[in-house]
Design a protein around this motif. Structure first.
Motif, PDB file in Angstrom:
ATOM      1  N   ARG A   1      -5.115  13.032 -12.130  1.00 45.48           N
ATOM      2  CA  ARG A   1      -5.208  14.086 -11.124  1.00 45.48           C
ATOM      3  C   ARG A   1      -4.674  13.641  -9.763  1.00 45.48           C
ATOM      4  O   ARG A   1      -4.584  14.447  -8.837  1.00 45.48           O
ATOM      5  CB  ARG A   1      -6.666  14.522 -10.964  1.00 45.48           C
ATOM      6  N   LEU A   2      -4.360  12.350  -9.626  1.00 48.08           N
ATOM      7  CA  LEU A   2      -3.892  11.836  -8.345  1.00 48.08           C
ATOM      8  C   LEU A   2      -2.414  12.116  -8.161  1.00 48.08           C
ATOM      9  O   LEU A   2      -1.628  12.005  -9.102  1.00 48.08           O
ATOM     10  CB  LEU A   2      -4.136  10.328  -8.264  1.00 48.08           C
ATOM     11  N   ILE A   3      -2.030  12.461  -6.960  1.00 47.55           N
ATOM     12  CA  ILE A   3      -0.608  12.582  -6.639  1.00 47.55           C
ATOM     13  C   ILE A   3      -0.348  11.867  -5.322  1.00 47.55           C
ATOM     14  O   ILE A   3      -1.243  11.724  -4.485  1.00 47.55           O
ATOM     15  CB  ILE A   3      -0.127  14.049  -6.564  1.00 47.55           C
ATOM     16  N   VAL A   4       0.881  11.405  -5.141  1.00 45.33           N
ATOM     17  CA  VAL A   4       1.249  10.637  -3.948  1.00 45.33           C
ATOM     18  C   VAL A   4       2.498  11.232  -3.312  1.00 45.33           C
ATOM     19  O   VAL A   4       3.566  10.629  -3.324  1.00 45.33           O
ATOM     20  CB  VAL A   4       1.469   9.150  -4.296  1.00 45.33           C
ATOM     21  N   PRO A   5       2.401  12.408  -2.720  1.00 47.68           N
ATOM     22  CA  PRO A   5       3.587  13.005  -2.088  1.00 47.68           C
ATOM     23  C   PRO A   5       4.015  12.208  -0.864  1.00 47.68           C
ATOM     24  O   PRO A   5       3.189  11.638  -0.148  1.00 47.68           O
ATOM     25  CB  PRO A   5       3.098  14.402  -1.696  1.00 47.68           C
ATOM     26  N   ASN A   6       5.328  12.145  -0.658  1.00 44.62           N
ATOM     27  CA  ASN A   6       5.902  11.527   0.548  1.00 44.62           C
ATOM     28  C   ASN A   6       5.531  10.056   0.709  1.00 44.62           C
ATOM     29  O   ASN A   6       5.287   9.580   1.811  1.00 44.62           O
ATOM     30  CB  ASN A   6       5.467  12.312   1.797  1.00 44.62           C
ATOM     31  N   MET A   7       5.470   9.335  -0.412  1.00 41.83           N
ATOM     32  CA  MET A   7       5.119   7.909  -0.352  1.00 41.83           C
ATOM     33  C   MET A   7       6.336   7.005  -0.504  1.00 41.83           C
ATOM     34  O   MET A   7       6.181   5.811  -0.698  1.00 41.83           O
ATOM     35  CB  MET A   7       4.115   7.575  -1.462  1.00 41.83           C
ATOM     36  N   LYS A   8       7.518   7.540  -0.426  1.00 39.33           N
ATOM     37  CA  LYS A   8       8.699   6.734  -0.709  1.00 39.33           C
ATOM     38  C   LYS A   8       9.167   5.919   0.492  1.00 39.33           C
ATOM     39  O   LYS A   8      10.091   5.139   0.379  1.00 39.33           O
ATOM     40  CB  LYS A   8       9.822   7.623  -1.221  1.00 39.33           C
ATOM     41  N   SER A   9       8.543   6.119   1.626  1.00 35.61           N
ATOM     42  CA  SER A   9       8.949   5.324   2.786  1.00 35.61           C
ATOM     43  C   SER A   9       7.714   4.621   3.351  1.00 35.61           C
ATOM     44  O   SER A   9       7.078   3.843   2.665  1.00 35.61           O
ATOM     45  CB  SER A   9       9.622   6.221   3.829  1.00 35.61           C
ATOM     46  N   ASP A  10       7.372   4.908   4.591  1.00 35.18           N
ATOM     47  CA  ASP A  10       6.226   4.243   5.189  1.00 35.18           C
ATOM     48  C   ASP A  10       4.925   4.921   4.777  1.00 35.18           C
ATOM     49  O   ASP A  10       4.864   6.139   4.607  1.00 35.18           O
ATOM     50  CB  ASP A  10       6.353   4.271   6.716  1.00 35.18           C
ATOM     51  N   PHE A  11       3.886   4.137   4.628  1.00 32.66           N
ATOM     52  CA  PHE A  11       2.563   4.677   4.335  1.00 32.66           C
ATOM     53  C   PHE A  11       1.526   3.657   4.787  1.00 32.66           C
ATOM     54  O   PHE A  11       1.824   2.469   4.940  1.00 32.66           O
ATOM     55  CB  PHE A  11       2.403   4.980   2.842  1.00 32.66           C
ATOM     56  N   ASN A  12       0.335   4.131   5.011  1.00 29.54           N
ATOM     57  CA  ASN A  12      -0.751   3.260   5.442  1.00 29.54           C
ATOM     58  C   ASN A  12      -1.572   2.798   4.245  1.00 29.54           C
ATOM     59  O   ASN A  12      -1.853   3.576   3.335  1.00 29.54           O
ATOM     60  CB  ASN A  12      -1.660   4.004   6.435  1.00 29.54           C
ATOM     61  N   SER A  13      -1.938   1.545   4.258  1.00 30.60           N
ATOM     62  CA  SER A  13      -2.760   1.005   3.181  1.00 30.60           C
ATOM     63  C   SER A  13      -3.805   0.062   3.756  1.00 30.60           C
ATOM     64  O   SER A  13      -3.586  -0.568   4.792  1.00 30.60           O
ATOM     65  CB  SER A  13      -1.902   0.266   2.151  1.00 30.60           C
ATOM     66  N   GLU A  14      -4.936  -0.005   3.091  1.00 32.26           N
ATOM     67  CA  GLU A  14      -5.992  -0.936   3.450  1.00 32.26           C
ATOM     68  C   GLU A  14      -6.190  -1.914   2.297  1.00 32.26           C
ATOM     69  O   GLU A  14      -6.187  -1.513   1.133  1.00 32.26           O
ATOM     70  CB  GLU A  14      -7.304  -0.186   3.710  1.00 32.26           C
ATOM     71  N   ILE A  15      -6.362  -3.180   2.639  1.00 30.95           N
ATOM     72  CA  ILE A  15      -6.556  -4.204   1.608  1.00 30.95           C
ATOM     73  C   ILE A  15      -7.945  -4.801   1.772  1.00 30.95           C
ATOM     74  O   ILE A  15      -8.329  -5.243   2.854  1.00 30.95           O
ATOM     75  CB  ILE A  15      -5.475  -5.297   1.708  1.00 30.95           C
ATOM     76  N   ASP A  16      -8.675  -4.792   0.705  1.00 31.84           N
ATOM     77  CA  ASP A  16     -10.047  -5.298   0.705  1.00 31.84           C
ATOM     78  C   ASP A  16     -10.263  -6.032  -0.614  1.00 31.84           C
ATOM     79  O   ASP A  16      -9.369  -6.070  -1.470  1.00 31.84           O
ATOM     80  CB  ASP A  16     -11.021  -4.127   0.868  1.00 31.84           C
ATOM     81  N   SER A  17     -11.423  -6.591  -0.814  1.00 32.39           N
ATOM     82  CA  SER A  17     -11.736  -7.252  -2.074  1.00 32.39           C
ATOM     83  C   SER A  17     -13.086  -6.765  -2.578  1.00 32.39           C
ATOM     84  O   SER A  17     -13.968  -6.402  -1.794  1.00 32.39           O
ATOM     85  CB  SER A  17     -11.780  -8.778  -1.908  1.00 32.39           C
ATOM     86  N   PHE A  18     -13.247  -6.766  -3.889  1.00 32.51           N
ATOM     87  CA  PHE A  18     -14.546  -6.444  -4.474  1.00 32.51           C
ATOM     88  C   PHE A  18     -15.541  -7.542  -4.093  1.00 32.51           C
ATOM     89  O   PHE A  18     -15.232  -8.734  -4.197  1.00 32.51           O
ATOM     90  CB  PHE A  18     -14.435  -6.343  -5.993  1.00 32.51           C
ATOM     91  N   ASP A  19     -16.713  -7.130  -3.655  1.00 34.50           N
ATOM     92  CA  ASP A  19     -17.707  -8.120  -3.228  1.00 34.50           C
ATOM     93  C   ASP A  19     -18.798  -8.364  -4.262  1.00 34.50           C
ATOM     94  O   ASP A  19     -19.720  -9.155  -4.030  1.00 34.50           O
ATOM     95  CB  ASP A  19     -18.338  -7.713  -1.894  1.00 34.50           C
ATOM     96  N   SER A  20     -18.695  -7.688  -5.414  1.00 33.01           N
ATOM     97  CA  SER A  20     -19.683  -7.907  -6.470  1.00 33.01           C
ATOM     98  C   SER A  20     -19.103  -7.430  -7.792  1.00 33.01           C
ATOM     99  O   SER A  20     -18.016  -6.838  -7.839  1.00 33.01           O
ATOM    100  CB  SER A  20     -20.981  -7.141  -6.152  1.00 33.01           C
ATOM    101  N   GLY A  21     -19.832  -7.674  -8.864  1.00 30.16           N
ATOM    102  CA  GLY A  21     -19.399  -7.205 -10.170  1.00 30.16           C
ATOM    103  C   GLY A  21     -18.364  -8.101 -10.812  1.00 30.16           C
ATOM    104  O   GLY A  21     -18.009  -9.168 -10.298  1.00 30.16           O
ATOM    105  N   ILE A  22     -17.849  -7.653 -11.950  1.00 30.83           N
ATOM    106  CA  ILE A  22     -16.895  -8.450 -12.724  1.00 30.83           C
ATOM    107  C   ILE A  22     -15.597  -8.687 -11.971  1.00 30.83           C
ATOM    108  O   ILE A  22     -14.904  -9.670 -12.203  1.00 30.83           O
ATOM    109  CB  ILE A  22     -16.620  -7.761 -14.091  1.00 30.83           C
ATOM    110  N   LEU A  23     -15.254  -7.803 -11.009  1.00 33.29           N
ATOM    111  CA  LEU A  23     -14.018  -7.950 -10.244  1.00 33.29           C
ATOM    112  C   LEU A  23     -14.256  -8.621  -8.892  1.00 33.29           C
ATOM    113  O   LEU A  23     -13.383  -8.565  -8.017  1.00 33.29           O
ATOM    114  CB  LEU A  23     -13.362  -6.583 -10.030  1.00 33.29           C
ATOM    115  N   LYS A  24     -15.369  -9.270  -8.726  1.00 31.69           N
ATOM    116  CA  LYS A  24     -15.678  -9.917  -7.449  1.00 31.69           C
ATOM    117  C   LYS A  24     -14.542 -10.847  -7.025  1.00 31.69           C
ATOM    118  O   LYS A  24     -14.086 -11.695  -7.788  1.00 31.69           O
ATOM    119  CB  LYS A  24     -16.978 -10.708  -7.555  1.00 31.69           C
ATOM    120  N   GLY A  25     -14.088 -10.674  -5.778  1.00 31.05           N
ATOM    121  CA  GLY A  25     -13.015 -11.499  -5.239  1.00 31.05           C
ATOM    122  C   GLY A  25     -11.629 -10.961  -5.488  1.00 31.05           C
ATOM    123  O   GLY A  25     -10.652 -11.459  -4.910  1.00 31.05           O
ATOM    124  N   VAL A  26     -11.495  -9.951  -6.345  1.00 31.97           N
ATOM    125  CA  VAL A  26     -10.181  -9.383  -6.662  1.00 31.97           C
ATOM    126  C   VAL A  26      -9.782  -8.398  -5.566  1.00 31.97           C
ATOM    127  O   VAL A  26     -10.585  -7.527  -5.193  1.00 31.97           O
ATOM    128  CB  VAL A  26     -10.203  -8.673  -8.028  1.00 31.97           C
TER     129      VAL A  26
END
Length: 739
Positions: free
Chosen positions: A598-623
């Motif tokens: 259901r996700l769409i990404v219109p107008n993502m072919k040039s600049d876009f804002n992103s946030e980078i974080d890590s999982f702090d718990s669970g099986i993906l902790k640190g990812v």
């Protein structure tokens, strides 16, 4: 400031072998000579040793029991015969090979004793002349799969495939323990095969005539090269080359499916094959062997073929995850640009073989573009083949899942094991060897090939050099080196500058161009001072007289990038993928509430804002995870703004079964609708009628199939609904007319 020019010398590759090493050869630093200090690979290798190896040996009990039954039958201890099986032994041999690699870094008397006991069964199941194949030795073969007699149906029996993996296991165990019993058995079998296939004279096999046929499933060619490396006996290298040179010459199948001439690459002599075709694992094993034989003989008999095949792979037949063999059924290559997502096959073994092949191509050509592909397949498709806990596996690796039970041998989650269990031990043995892909050297040049926090000692002509590397790769692109040697000496250090650092393509080839540009470039500092450099064949090289304590800092920019597909890849029309460094990211349902289609990404072919974080718990902790402002398709006519989370592709399917996932995200609502079953048929509805509908404000007969999903069962007002209340107990009907 002096400009440092990259110095490249073409060489042929060897490994740690007993024959004379050419003076200008690139020599990989063995994996057991690299001490890992990072958390990424060190954690994975510890998981393999502590969880996967014992888990795999437990699951290999049937194969072990078959060998014991074969031994007992041959030695007159029992008349009971094991059920016939073509290749179950090969899976065991790969498990044992991985266990041997584990022993190299972590001696374990109990594990060693366990392997010794299995070797006793291998010895007992081997006939006095060296023949090893339990089903024929016990005289109960499945004739249509194995033939009536030994080597009668080489095209499908897996007789040579099995013993090839046995050779690789025997070599590894000899290197790990110094014990040569298994190695002697491997040599006994190899010498038997040489007599039967190339010399003849034994009436038991093919009426004494040389069989002179290459196996249907390649593997023995690779294994014979390894046997040559560790023993230095020319016979084994000669055999490897003979098996390659008679393929597509002495025997060419004439049928369809698995009996087509191209299925096992038997349609042409290997030196005339110019594009990848057929079964992907067989093909990539063969290409690896061709590169080995060219390197070890010092010839270029297969150079034209290997180069052409590689170009076709990276330009027309490889998924963005490094997956090979997109087409199910034949487990192999389709037409050019035939790269499906949901139906992609991409066997884990093919990804592992892709690493093998491309690393060997680097050793042949000293060109980092091959390392870029090896890294791509290693960090993405290969690692996806095993869960983080080390006890669940993927055989196939699609780029999209709708959460149904169709994509992975009938299950919607990772499997505990497989009836055909080639993939689990294959990914295990690859991960355990990964430190051996990190450093290589010539007599006076050191190559940093795959970055990781580690320490190693490298022998150069003027003395040993200790390298200490600090890095959080592949999550971050900063690499710091400290050098230590007994004396000052001149040599070169070559840093791989991956293709993804640039602005053209994510990896070599035209398939996956970047759509957003960056201005930051790779940089190098020496003892805190910037160093100018040029990049040639993917390496930035600094040559100087080095002193004890010299420090070098490499910075590889690693922002979030958006990637498109070459226009001929129809499956990815109007879709975008996202990468960061060498990692491909995907959207998975646990982070995004609803079906990710259901996700769409219109107008993502040039600049876009992103946030980078890590999982702090669970099986993906640190990812690391990436958050981007996207949109969600609620229904055909309704779109909501959402902040969507992406995770590394290799980590998907670690948080429960039946979750939707997608690498390639639609750019528009129509593409989304056509990729989601619940919306696709909604989009094609012409009319809906019902016998009754509850008379409330949010009532709607079309709500039966409008594709809209409320946040909760009691959520009224945000979505229309249809209900038969209060007509309980009465006959009801609905009709749907499709366009």
């Amino acid at each position: 400031m002096n400009k440092i020019i990259l110095l490249i010398v073409l060489v042929f590759a060897t490994s740690c072998i007993k024959e004379d090493i050419k003076e200008d050869a690139i020599i990989p630093v063995p994996f057991n000579k690299v001490e890992l200090t990072d958390t990424f690979w060190k954690t994975k290798i510890n998981t393999i040793k502590e969880v996967t190896v014992p888990f795999s040996l437990q699951n290999a009990q049937e194969a072990i029991h078959r060998l014991k039954m074969g031994s007992d039958y041959l030695n007159g201890i029992s008349t009971e015969k094991p059920k016939p099986h073509r290749y179950i032994s090969s899976d065991l041999y790969k498990v044992m090979e991985g266990a041997a690699y584990s022993l190299m870094n972590s001696p374990d008397a109990k594990l060693e004793a366990q392997l010794d006991s299995i070797i006793v069964h291998i010895e007992g199941a081997m006939e006095s002349d060296g023949y090893l194949y339990v089903s024929h030795s016990c005289e109960n073969p499945i004739i249509e799969e194995m033939g009536k007699k030994p080597y009668e149906w080489v095209v499908h029996s897996h007789e040579l495939y099995n013993v090839g993996h046995m050779y690789e296991g025997a070599v590894a165990y000899y290197q790990a323990t110094g014990k040569d019993k298994w190695l002697q058995l491997a040599e006994k079998n190899a010498q038997h095969i040489n007599r039967v296939f190339f010399l003849g004279g034994d009436l038991k096999y093919n009426n004494g005539k040389p069989i002179m046929q290459a196996p249907g499933h390649q593997e023995i060619e690779l294994a014979l090269s390894k046997l040559y490396r560790v023993t230095g006996k020319q016979l084994y290298l000669d055999m490897a080359k003979k098996f390659l040179d008679i393929r597509g010459v002495n025997y060419i199948p004439n049928g369809e499916g698995v009996m087509s001439s191209s299925y096992a690459q038997q349609h042409l002599p290997v030196s005339d094959q110019l594009e990848p075709t057929g079964h992907a694992v067989r093909a990539a094993y063969m290409y690896s062997a061709m590169a080995d034989v060219d390197a070890l003989t010092g010839k270029s008999d297969y150079k034209k073929s290997l180069n052409a095949i590689w170009e076709k792979l990276v330009n027309t037949k490889m998924h963005i995850t490094g997956g090979l063999g997109a087409i199910k059924g034949i487990e192999g290559f389709g037409a050019e640009y035939e790269l499906p997502n949901k139906d992609a096959y991409n066997e884990t073994c093919a990804a592992v073989a892709n690493v093998f092949f491309n690393y060997r191509m680097f050793l042949l050509h000293k060109d980092a573009k091959y390392l870029d592909i090896a890294e791509l397949s290693l960090f993405n498709n290969s690692l996806a083949g095993m869960n983080i806990e080390g006890n669940r596996f993927f055989y196939v690796n699609p780029l999209e899942s709708d959460g149904l039970k169709a994509f992975n041998h009938g299950i919607a989650d990772r499997a505990k094991w497989f009836g055909t269990a080639c993939c689990p031990p294959n990914i295990s043995r690859l991960i355990l060897q990964t430190p051996g892909y990190m450093y290589a050297h010539t007599k006076d040049e050191i190559f940093l090939t795959i970055y990781a926090g580690s320490k190693t000692e490298i022998p150069l002509k003027n003395g040993n050099v200790i390298i200490t590397q600090v890095s959080d790769y592949p999550f971050k692109g900063d690499v710091q080196l400290t050098l230590d040697s007994a004396k000052e000496q001149e040599f070169a250090i070559s840093f791989r500058i991956p293709t993804w650092v640039g602005n053209e393509n994510f990896v070599p080839g035209k398939l996956y161009p970047f759509t957003n540009k960056i201005t930051e470039e790779a940089s190098i500092e020496l003892n805190g001072n910037p160093v100018e450099f040029t990049v040639e064949k993917g390496f930035a090289t600094i040559r100087r007289i080095w002193e004890k304590g010299d420090q070098i800092s490499l910075k590889l920019p690693m922002p979030v990038r958006s990637v498109a597909s070459y226009l001929e890849v129809k499956e990815n029309t109007n879709r975008i993928a996202f990468t960061k460094g060498p990692l491909v990211y995907c959207a998975e349902e646990p982070d995004n509430i609803d079906e990710v289609q259901r996700l769409i990404v219109p107008n993502m072919k040039s600049d876009f804002n992103s946030e980078i974080d890590s999982f702090d718990s669970g099986i993906l902790k640190g990812v690391p995870k990436i958050k981007i402002d996207w949109k969600k398709v609620v229904s055909k006519s309704k779109i909501e703004n959402k902040k969507i989370t992406l995770i590394p592709y290799y980590t998907w399917s670690n948080r429960g079964a039946g979750k939707t996932m997608s690498v390639w995200i639609p750019e528009d609502i129509n593409t989304s609708i056509n990729s989601l079953p619940s919306l696709k048929y909604v989009y094609n509805i012409d009319k809906i009628e019902a016998s009754f509908c509850e008379n409330v404000n949010d009532a709607s007969v079309p709500a039966i199939c409008d594709g809209a999903i409320p946040g909760a069962s009691a959520d009224r007002g945000s979505n229309k609904r249809w209900s038969t209340a209060p007509e309980y107990g009465k006959s009801q009907w609905t009709t749907i007319d499709f366009k």
